[in-house]
Design a protein around this motif. Sequence first.
Motif, PDB file in Angstrom:
ATOM      1  N   THR A 131      39.470  38.035  29.919  1.00  0.00           N
ATOM      2  CA  THR A 131      38.504  36.836  30.859  1.00  0.00           C
ATOM      3  C   THR A 131      37.516  38.175  31.654  1.00  0.00           C
ATOM      4  OG1 THR A 131      40.270  36.739  32.655  1.00  0.00           O
ATOM      5  CG2 THR A 131      40.004  34.481  31.166  1.00  0.00           C
ATOM      6  N   ASP A 132      36.978  37.682  31.515  1.00  0.00           N
ATOM      7  CA  ASP A 132      36.127  38.452  32.709  1.00  0.00           C
ATOM      8  C   ASP A 132      36.879  38.479  34.095  1.00  0.00           C
ATOM      9  OD1 ASP A 132      33.467  38.260  31.110  1.00  0.00           O
ATOM     10  OD2 ASP A 132      32.534  37.060  31.965  1.00  0.00           O
ATOM     11  N   VAL A 133      36.687  39.920  34.708  1.00  0.00           N
ATOM     12  CA  VAL A 133      36.870  40.240  36.138  1.00  0.00           C
ATOM     13  C   VAL A 133      36.362  40.781  37.434  1.00  0.00           C
ATOM     14  CG1 VAL A 133      38.152  41.746  36.975  1.00  0.00           C
ATOM     15  CG2 VAL A 133      39.255  41.213  34.752  1.00  0.00           C
ATOM     16  N   PRO A 134      35.955  40.561  38.445  1.00  0.00           N
ATOM     17  CA  PRO A 134      34.776  40.604  39.825  1.00  0.00           C
ATOM     18  C   PRO A 134      35.582  42.385  40.002  1.00  0.00           C
ATOM     19  CG  PRO A 134      36.077  38.769  39.722  1.00  0.00           C
ATOM     20  CD  PRO A 134      36.663  39.136  39.030  1.00  0.00           C
ATOM     21  N   SER A 135      34.602  42.931  40.233  1.00  0.00           N
ATOM     22  CA  SER A 135      34.454  44.569  40.994  1.00  0.00           C
ATOM     23  C   SER A 135      35.423  43.954  41.953  1.00  0.00           C
ATOM     24  CB  SER A 135      33.080  44.604  41.252  1.00  0.00           C
ATOM     25  OG  SER A 135      32.554  44.894  40.262  1.00  0.00           O
ATOM     26  N   ASP A 136      36.198  44.729  42.349  1.00  0.00           N
ATOM     27  CA  ASP A 136      37.424  45.072  43.432  1.00  0.00           C
ATOM     28  C   ASP A 136      38.226  44.227  43.572  1.00  0.00           C
ATOM     29  OD1 ASP A 136      35.699  47.386  44.830  1.00  0.00           O
ATOM     30  OD2 ASP A 136      34.459  45.256  45.352  1.00  0.00           O
ATOM     31  N   SER A 137      38.537  44.494  41.876  1.00  0.00           N
ATOM     32  CA  SER A 137      39.751  43.498  42.280  1.00  0.00           C
ATOM     33  C   SER A 137      41.334  43.854  41.514  1.00  0.00           C
ATOM     34  CB  SER A 137      39.614  42.360  40.803  1.00  0.00           C
ATOM     35  OG  SER A 137      38.171  41.555  40.958  1.00  0.00           O
ATOM     36  N   ILE A 138      42.204  43.255  41.463  1.00  0.00           N
ATOM     37  CA  ILE A 138      43.574  44.025  40.676  1.00  0.00           C
ATOM     38  C   ILE A 138      43.519  42.475  39.995  1.00  0.00           C
ATOM     39  CG2 ILE A 138      45.898  44.239  41.025  1.00  0.00           C
ATOM     40  CD1 ILE A 138      45.163  45.435  43.854  1.00  0.00           C
ATOM     41  N   VAL A 139      44.555  43.445  38.591  1.00  0.00           N
ATOM     42  CA  VAL A 139      44.558  42.371  37.379  1.00  0.00           C
ATOM     43  C   VAL A 139      45.735  42.093  37.176  1.00  0.00           C
ATOM     44  CG1 VAL A 139      43.736  41.720  35.292  1.00  0.00           C
ATOM     45  CG2 VAL A 139      42.390  42.213  36.850  1.00  0.00           C
ATOM     46  N   VAL A 140      46.273  41.563  36.865  1.00  0.00           N
ATOM     47  CA  VAL A 140      48.414  41.926  36.904  1.00  0.00           C
ATOM     48  C   VAL A 140      48.631  40.635  35.571  1.00  0.00           C
ATOM     49  CG1 VAL A 140      50.238  41.741  37.989  1.00  0.00           C
ATOM     50  CG2 VAL A 140      48.367  42.517  39.266  1.00  0.00           C
ATOM     51  N   GLY A 141      49.236  40.994  35.527  1.00  0.00           N
ATOM     52  CA  GLY A 141      50.496  39.837  34.038  1.00  0.00           C
ATOM     53  C   GLY A 141      49.466  39.395  32.522  1.00  0.00           C
ATOM     54  N   ASP A 145      33.275  46.953  38.868  1.00  0.00           N
ATOM     55  CA  ASP A 145      33.649  48.256  39.118  1.00  0.00           C
ATOM     56  C   ASP A 145      34.712  48.517  39.742  1.00  0.00           C
ATOM     57  OD1 ASP A 145      31.156  49.124  37.649  1.00  0.00           O
ATOM     58  OD2 ASP A 145      30.173  49.337  39.577  1.00  0.00           O
ATOM     59  N   ARG A 146      35.465  49.273  40.438  1.00  0.00           N
ATOM     60  CA  ARG A 146      36.472  49.430  41.053  1.00  0.00           C
ATOM     61  C   ARG A 146      37.545  48.435  40.615  1.00  0.00           C
ATOM     62  NH1 ARG A 146      32.021  49.719  43.008  1.00  0.00           N
ATOM     63  NH2 ARG A 146      32.120  47.535  43.680  1.00  0.00           N
ATOM     64  N   VAL A 147      38.079  47.977  39.227  1.00  0.00           N
ATOM     65  CA  VAL A 147      38.712  46.789  38.781  1.00  0.00           C
ATOM     66  C   VAL A 147      40.137  48.680  38.779  1.00  0.00           C
ATOM     67  CG1 VAL A 147      39.387  45.559  37.446  1.00  0.00           C
ATOM     68  CG2 VAL A 147      37.329  45.480  38.384  1.00  0.00           C
ATOM     69  N   ARG A 148      41.625  47.805  39.143  1.00  0.00           N
ATOM     70  CA  ARG A 148      42.949  48.296  38.669  1.00  0.00           C
ATOM     71  C   ARG A 148      43.495  46.969  37.841  1.00  0.00           C
ATOM     72  NH1 ARG A 148      40.025  51.162  40.454  1.00  0.00           N
ATOM     73  NH2 ARG A 148      40.480  52.965  41.637  1.00  0.00           N
ATOM     74  N   ILE A 149      43.683  47.959  36.802  1.00  0.00           N
ATOM     75  CA  ILE A 149      45.114  46.441  35.553  1.00  0.00           C
ATOM     76  C   ILE A 149      46.679  47.557  36.006  1.00  0.00           C
ATOM     77  CG2 ILE A 149      45.052  45.900  33.402  1.00  0.00           C
ATOM     78  CD1 ILE A 149      41.484  46.272  33.314  1.00  0.00           C
ATOM     79  N   ALA A 150      46.588  46.279  36.161  1.00  0.00           N
ATOM     80  CA  ALA A 150      48.270  46.497  36.207  1.00  0.00           C
ATOM     81  C   ALA A 150      48.425  47.130  34.828  1.00  0.00           C
ATOM     82  CB  ALA A 150      49.090  45.697  36.678  1.00  0.00           C
ATOM     83  N   SER A 151      50.160  47.704  34.561  1.00  0.00           N
ATOM     84  CA  SER A 151      50.520  47.865  33.417  1.00  0.00           C
ATOM     85  C   SER A 151      50.966  46.090  32.541  1.00  0.00           C
ATOM     86  CB  SER A 151      52.575  48.357  33.701  1.00  0.00           C
ATOM     87  OG  SER A 151      52.103  49.476  33.742  1.00  0.00           O
TER      88      SER A 151
END
Length: 197
Positions: free
Chosen positions: A174-184, A162-168
């Motif tokens: 892979t799995d992404v935990p809640s309250d994270s930002i994913v870049v690249g 929940d509440r994840v931001r995936i950048a452009s």
Amino acid sequence: MKRLLQISTRSNARSTSSDVDQFSATRSAWGVLRADYRRHGSRLLNGAFLSLVLYRYGRWALARRHGLSRKLASKLYGFCYLFVANLTKIWLPPQATIGVDLHIVNNEGSLSVHPGAVIGDRLGVMHNITIGTNMREGAPVIGDDVFIGVNSTVLGKIRIGDRVRIASNTAVTTDVPSDSIVVGSPARIYPRLGPFR
């Protein structure tokens, strides 16, 4: 049309056939369509709105209990899908489970969702997004209040919290935990800190 689909989906549960028959007790079918209409610019010919209307009709068609009515409704859905999906470049198959308040921010490019995907409430997506498989069985499960930026892909049997931001321009496999930002690409995961929400 009262049973026109509004499914409240939790990100930790896979879709089941009984999900197709569930509706939000607080929102009628017309209320759902009105919210979609307002969220997508209050324009009937907005591609994102048309695609959501068709998706909801497809879910409704799949929920028909009588075989003949399901078959007829599905045939009409397939005919409309042929034109709407190819015109808008938004592919939302009715087998995918999508929570409330999906916001297709910009439909200038494509959006492709795998039929096995489970998407939580309030997903915001830009254009040129793929949510699908990664050469193996299994599609993503995406939590609530997630945003996916332009030209990004979410692939494979993974769970996005929940509440994840995936950048452009990000490829998430892979799995992404809640309250994270994913870049690249390959994706790097960072915790969301302080005012950066």
